[in-house]
Write a protein that holds these residues in place. Structure first.
Motif, PDB file in Angstrom:
ATOM      1  N   PRO A   1       0.827  -1.212   0.000  1.00 20.81           N
ATOM      2  CA  PRO A   1       0.000   0.000   0.000  1.00 20.81           C
ATOM      3  C   PRO A   1       0.862   1.264   0.000  1.00 20.81           C
ATOM      4  O   PRO A   1       1.982   1.273   0.532  1.00 20.81           O
ATOM      5  CB  PRO A   1      -0.803  -0.112   1.300  1.00 20.81           C
ATOM      6  N   ASP A   2       0.325   2.336  -0.571  1.00 24.01           N
ATOM      7  CA  ASP A   2       1.064   3.597  -0.634  1.00 24.01           C
ATOM      8  C   ASP A   2       1.438   4.110   0.751  1.00 24.01           C
ATOM      9  O   ASP A   2       2.486   4.745   0.919  1.00 24.01           O
ATOM     10  CB  ASP A   2       0.232   4.665  -1.361  1.00 24.01           C
ATOM     11  N   PHE A   3       0.578   3.866   1.752  1.00 28.70           N
ATOM     12  CA  PHE A   3       0.800   4.422   3.081  1.00 28.70           C
ATOM     13  C   PHE A   3       1.458   3.415   4.033  1.00 28.70           C
ATOM     14  O   PHE A   3       1.450   3.589   5.240  1.00 28.70           O
ATOM     15  CB  PHE A   3      -0.514   4.923   3.690  1.00 28.70           C
ATOM     16  N   TRP A   4       2.029   2.327   3.479  1.00 31.16           N
ATOM     17  CA  TRP A   4       2.648   1.272   4.280  1.00 31.16           C
ATOM     18  C   TRP A   4       4.164   1.351   4.128  1.00 31.16           C
ATOM     19  O   TRP A   4       4.665   1.721   3.057  1.00 31.16           O
ATOM     20  CB  TRP A   4       2.150  -0.094   3.809  1.00 31.16           C
ATOM     21  N   PRO A   5       4.916   1.017   5.160  1.00 34.79           N
ATOM     22  CA  PRO A   5       6.373   1.128   5.058  1.00 34.79           C
ATOM     23  C   PRO A   5       7.042   0.041   4.232  1.00 34.79           C
ATOM     24  O   PRO A   5       8.234   0.127   3.938  1.00 34.79           O
ATOM     25  CB  PRO A   5       6.831   1.049   6.521  1.00 34.79           C
ATOM     26  N   GLY A   6       6.294  -0.972   3.862  1.00 33.97           N
ATOM     27  CA  GLY A   6       6.846  -2.080   3.094  1.00 33.97           C
ATOM     28  C   GLY A   6       5.718  -2.956   2.601  1.00 33.97           C
ATOM     29  O   GLY A   6       4.556  -2.527   2.548  1.00 33.97           O
ATOM     30  N   PRO A   7       5.990  -4.202   2.248  1.00 31.22           N
ATOM     31  CA  PRO A   7       4.907  -5.110   1.840  1.00 31.22           C
ATOM     32  C   PRO A   7       3.899  -5.301   2.977  1.00 31.22           C
ATOM     33  O   PRO A   7       4.269  -5.305   4.153  1.00 31.22           O
ATOM     34  CB  PRO A   7       5.643  -6.418   1.530  1.00 31.22           C
ATOM     35  N   LEU A   8       2.641  -5.477   2.608  1.00 27.28           N
ATOM     36  CA  LEU A   8       1.618  -5.720   3.626  1.00 27.28           C
ATOM     37  C   LEU A   8       1.956  -6.979   4.424  1.00 27.28           C
ATOM     38  O   LEU A   8       1.784  -7.010   5.646  1.00 27.28           O
ATOM     39  CB  LEU A   8       0.239  -5.864   2.973  1.00 27.28           C
ATOM     40  N   LEU A   9       2.436  -8.021   3.732  1.00 33.66           N
ATOM     41  CA  LEU A   9       2.846  -9.245   4.425  1.00 33.66           C
ATOM     42  C   LEU A   9       4.258  -9.043   4.950  1.00 33.66           C
ATOM     43  O   LEU A   9       5.258  -9.376   4.311  1.00 33.66           O
ATOM     44  CB  LEU A   9       2.773 -10.446   3.487  1.00 33.66           C
ATOM     45  N   GLY A  10       4.315  -8.459   6.131  1.00 31.51           N
ATOM     46  CA  GLY A  10       5.576  -8.170   6.791  1.00 31.51           C
ATOM     47  C   GLY A  10       5.297  -7.770   8.220  1.00 31.51           C
ATOM     48  O   GLY A  10       4.148  -7.514   8.593  1.00 31.51           O
ATOM     49  N   PHE A  11       6.328  -7.686   9.020  1.00 32.29           N
ATOM     50  CA  PHE A  11       6.152  -7.364  10.435  1.00 32.29           C
ATOM     51  C   PHE A  11       6.358  -5.884  10.737  1.00 32.29           C
ATOM     52  O   PHE A  11       6.431  -5.502  11.909  1.00 32.29           O
ATOM     53  CB  PHE A  11       7.099  -8.210  11.294  1.00 32.29           C
ATOM     54  N   GLU A  12       6.421  -5.045   9.703  1.00 34.46           N
ATOM     55  CA  GLU A  12       6.493  -3.605   9.922  1.00 34.46           C
ATOM     56  C   GLU A  12       5.221  -2.971   9.395  1.00 34.46           C
ATOM     57  O   GLU A  12       4.787  -3.261   8.281  1.00 34.46           O
ATOM     58  CB  GLU A  12       7.715  -2.997   9.224  1.00 34.46           C
ATOM     59  N   ALA A  13       4.614  -2.121  10.212  1.00 35.74           N
ATOM     60  CA  ALA A  13       3.349  -1.489   9.842  1.00 35.74           C
ATOM     61  C   ALA A  13       3.269  -0.126  10.511  1.00 35.74           C
ATOM     62  O   ALA A  13       3.995   0.153  11.469  1.00 35.74           O
ATOM     63  CB  ALA A  13       2.168  -2.366  10.272  1.00 35.74           C
ATOM     64  N   PRO A  14       2.383   0.751  10.036  1.00 33.67           N
ATOM     65  CA  PRO A  14       2.262   2.057  10.675  1.00 33.67           C
ATOM     66  C   PRO A  14       1.736   1.938  12.103  1.00 33.67           C
ATOM     67  O   PRO A  14       0.902   1.078  12.400  1.00 33.67           O
ATOM     68  CB  PRO A  14       1.253   2.795   9.781  1.00 33.67           C
ATOM     69  N   ASP A  15       2.240   2.792  12.980  1.00 38.91           N
ATOM     70  CA  ASP A  15       1.611   2.942  14.285  1.00 38.91           C
ATOM     71  C   ASP A  15       0.298   3.677  14.071  1.00 38.91           C
ATOM     72  O   ASP A  15       0.280   4.742  13.440  1.00 38.91           O
ATOM     73  CB  ASP A  15       2.522   3.736  15.220  1.00 38.91           C
ATOM     74  N   PRO A  16      -0.837   3.142  14.562  1.00 42.35           N
ATOM     75  CA  PRO A  16      -2.123   3.791  14.285  1.00 42.35           C
ATOM     76  C   PRO A  16      -2.204   5.236  14.752  1.00 42.35           C
ATOM     77  O   PRO A  16      -2.941   6.037  14.168  1.00 42.35           O
ATOM     78  CB  PRO A  16      -3.131   2.906  15.033  1.00 42.35           C
ATOM     79  N   ARG A  17      -1.460   5.583  15.803  1.00 41.37           N
ATOM     80  CA  ARG A  17      -1.568   6.930  16.358  1.00 41.37           C
ATOM     81  C   ARG A  17      -0.653   7.925  15.656  1.00 41.37           C
ATOM     82  O   ARG A  17      -1.048   9.044  15.367  1.00 41.37           O
ATOM     83  CB  ARG A  17      -1.272   6.898  17.864  1.00 41.37           C
ATOM     84  N   SER A  18       0.584   7.511  15.380  1.00 39.70           N
ATOM     85  CA  SER A  18       1.553   8.437  14.786  1.00 39.70           C
ATOM     86  C   SER A  18       1.748   8.236  13.292  1.00 39.70           C
ATOM     87  O   SER A  18       2.287   9.107  12.612  1.00 39.70           O
ATOM     88  CB  SER A  18       2.907   8.262  15.478  1.00 39.70           C
ATOM     89  N   LEU A  19       1.341   7.065  12.766  1.00 38.50           N
ATOM     90  CA  LEU A  19       1.544   6.642  11.379  1.00 38.50           C
ATOM     91  C   LEU A  19       3.014   6.401  11.048  1.00 38.50           C
ATOM     92  O   LEU A  19       3.355   6.166   9.888  1.00 38.50           O
ATOM     93  CB  LEU A  19       0.924   7.643  10.386  1.00 38.50           C
TER      94      LEU A  19
END
Length: 532
Positions: free
Chosen positions: A239-257
């Motif tokens: 996704p454009d707003f994701w730090p990497g592939p969706l299938l991965g262990f890194e994702a945005p923090d919901p509060r800070s993004l």
């Protein structure tokens, strides 16, 4: 044959069950329908441990919701081989998960809900029709006259008429079928002036759904599932707003993004009695195995269980490519494929702390979800159609940035309370997380009263909120509270020969109904929570 009920409840989720209990408690004959073969909605068929506020053990719920919670704990104390230290806990958290002070298996909640309804079924006041879905609604002169449901097992239609109809479906289906004025997706900023609303209305901009599943881990075994049909797509999706592939262990923090790594270590050696489940102090969502763990093996006698069980409802398997409302079949298929792809990725490609890849010992648990494939019976739906109500709760009523840390909107017609951050997951309109601090709020009766239709009441996420405020009114205890009020209101209107609009609008009539709720243990206002 089913005799004509006083009240028809369409939908057997938490709101529907609470509505049935309240109506039967008042001596009314009730028919409740449910699409799946499990009542309980997000707590059972959707397999989502409860999201609750920090004070849930002291106050801020109805008496019947507290009875449900205590019933779940009692079930574990009576039937599970728990350590003596765990048995002694008054605030036992069976799964020792961090998302809730009461993480537990879906089947246990189902057993307790069935037990709560059992006396009313035995008395003949309550009839429950599982695996039935509403297919049409008849109305005349602003009154719902009948609802036709179809038996999903053999296709048989059944038309049900009642003086009051409660829409407890997950997506407000009766609103669409009955031509009841409602909103879908995101309202335009100009409609209510909400700071986080889009400039233009976006009816197809809805929060993503999630098809949850349960996992245990068995070292040395191989439980790898077949490669899902859409695995290649999901494996490369970024996704454009994701730090990497969706299938991965890194994702945005919901509060800070901001990008945040998650950890995943099955069956950690930590003592579950040391786990804190206070999200107001620590969100706890960075450690995936323990976040929604629903059975903690170390709470039990040694050897009773060879693995924990964790519930997968993570950033990795939120599905937002198609809106569920309006494209249900396509969205559900996509969400199921995503969850199966997450499972296959975990088993074959996920990075391990030891430098290796894949956890083939992960076993999906059909016995936990009650399905053949191990995926939950129904998708976790975060957003519904919402009635055009007498009162619409808007962002300015609950956002802490607007009302202040100790401010709140008080309603003369409050029928309950709740508290949760305005928590919007990534949506089908391309939005990332929207996470807004909110204050403890009240539930106005006006949000349960349609502007026009006189005998239809909502009992879940379909009340008069907006796309934004639905984000804090959509959780388990609030849905239960709403459903309990809807059932009590229908029964009260029948007893007093009134309509909901009269009860809400006239002070004396509302005060009488308020006393009914208070006698039933419905908390209508918050105490002063400063100091907690």
């Amino acid at each position: 044959m089913i005799s004509e009920p006083d009240i028809l409840i369409v939908g057997g989720g938490l709101g529907g069950v609470a509505a049935a209990l309240a109506a039967c408690r008042a001596g009314r004959r009730v028919v409740m329908t449910e699409e799946t073969d499990w009542i309980g909605g997000q707590l059972t068929a959707q397999a989502v441990p409860p999201d609750e506020h920090p004070w849930v053990e002291q106050f801020g719920t109805t008496a019947t919701y507290r009875a449900l919670r205590e019933g779940i704990r009692s079930y574990y104390r009576q039937w599970y081989p728990m350590r003596s230290e765990a048995l002694a806990l008054t605030d036992l958290n069976p799964g020792a998960g961090r998302v809730s002070k009461l993480c537990h298996e879906p089947r246990i909640a189902l057993a307790v809900l069935e037990a709560m309804l059992a006396p009313h079924r035995a008395s003949g006041l309550l009839t429950v029709l599982t695996e039935h879905r509403a297919v049409s609604v008849e109305a005349d002169n602003d009154v719902i006259t009948s609802v036709t449901v179809r038996d999903l097992r053999d296709g048989t239609p059944r038309t049900l008429a009642a003086r009051y109809v409660v829409d407890a479906t997950e997506t407000g289906e009766l609103l669409e079928l009955g031509g009841v004025e409602h909103a879908n997706g995101a309202e335009a900023q100009g409609e209510f002036g909400e700071p986080h609303a889009p400039a233009e209305a976006q009816p197809d901009n809805q929060q993503g759904i999630t098809v949850c599943f349960a996992l245990s881990h068995h070292e040395g075994e191989d439980h790898t599932v077949d490669r899902p049909e859409d695995y290649d797509f999901w494996r490369s999706y970024r996704p454009d707003f994701w730090p990497g592939p969706l299938l991965g262990f890194e994702a945005p923090d919901p509060r800070s993004l901001e990008p945040v790594p998650r950890t995943f270590v099955p069956n950690p050696d930590l003592d579950p009695l040391a786990v804190s489940a206070d999200q107001s102090a620590d969100a706890g969502d960075k450690e995936l195995w323990g976040f929604r763990r629903i059975l903690a093996r170390k709470l039990h006698r040694p050897g009773a269980f060879d693995s924990d069980i964790t519930l997968v409802n993570w950033p990795l398997n939120d599905y937002w490519l198609k809106p569920y409302i309006g494209q249900e079949a396509e969205a559900l298929r996509g969400a199921r494929q995503l969850s199966l792809s997450v499972l296959h990725w975990l088993q074959t490609e996920a990075p391990r702390a030891d430098g290796g890849t894949g956890f083939p010992g992960l076993r999906i648990r059909p016995d936990v979800t009650g399905t053949a494939d191990g995926l939950a019976k129904a998708a976790y739906v975060r957003e519904s159609r919402r009635i055009k109500a007498v009162t619409t709760v808007i962002e300015q009523d609950v956002a802490i940035d607007v009302v202040g840390a100790y401010g709140r909107t008080r309603y003369r017609d409050s029928v309950g309370v709740g508290n949760y951050r305005i928590d919007l997951h990534p949506s089908t309109g391309g939005d990332s997380y929207i996470d807004i601090g909110s204050v403890p709020f009240e539930i106005p009766l006006g949000a349960l009263v349609p502007r026009r239709v006189r005998n239809l009441l909502p009992a879940g996420k379909n009340i008069g909120t907006t796309h934004i405020t639905n984000g804090c009114y959509r959780l388990h205890p609030v849905e239960w509270n709403i459903g309990e009020v809807a059932g009590a209101l229908a029964a009260h209107c029948l007893a007093e020969d009134l309509e909901p609009q009269q009860v809400q609008a006239e002070d004396k009539r509302f005060e009488e109904f308020g006393r009914v709720l208070e006698r039933a243990g419905v908390q209508r206002h918050w105490p002063d929570v400063r100091g907690y």
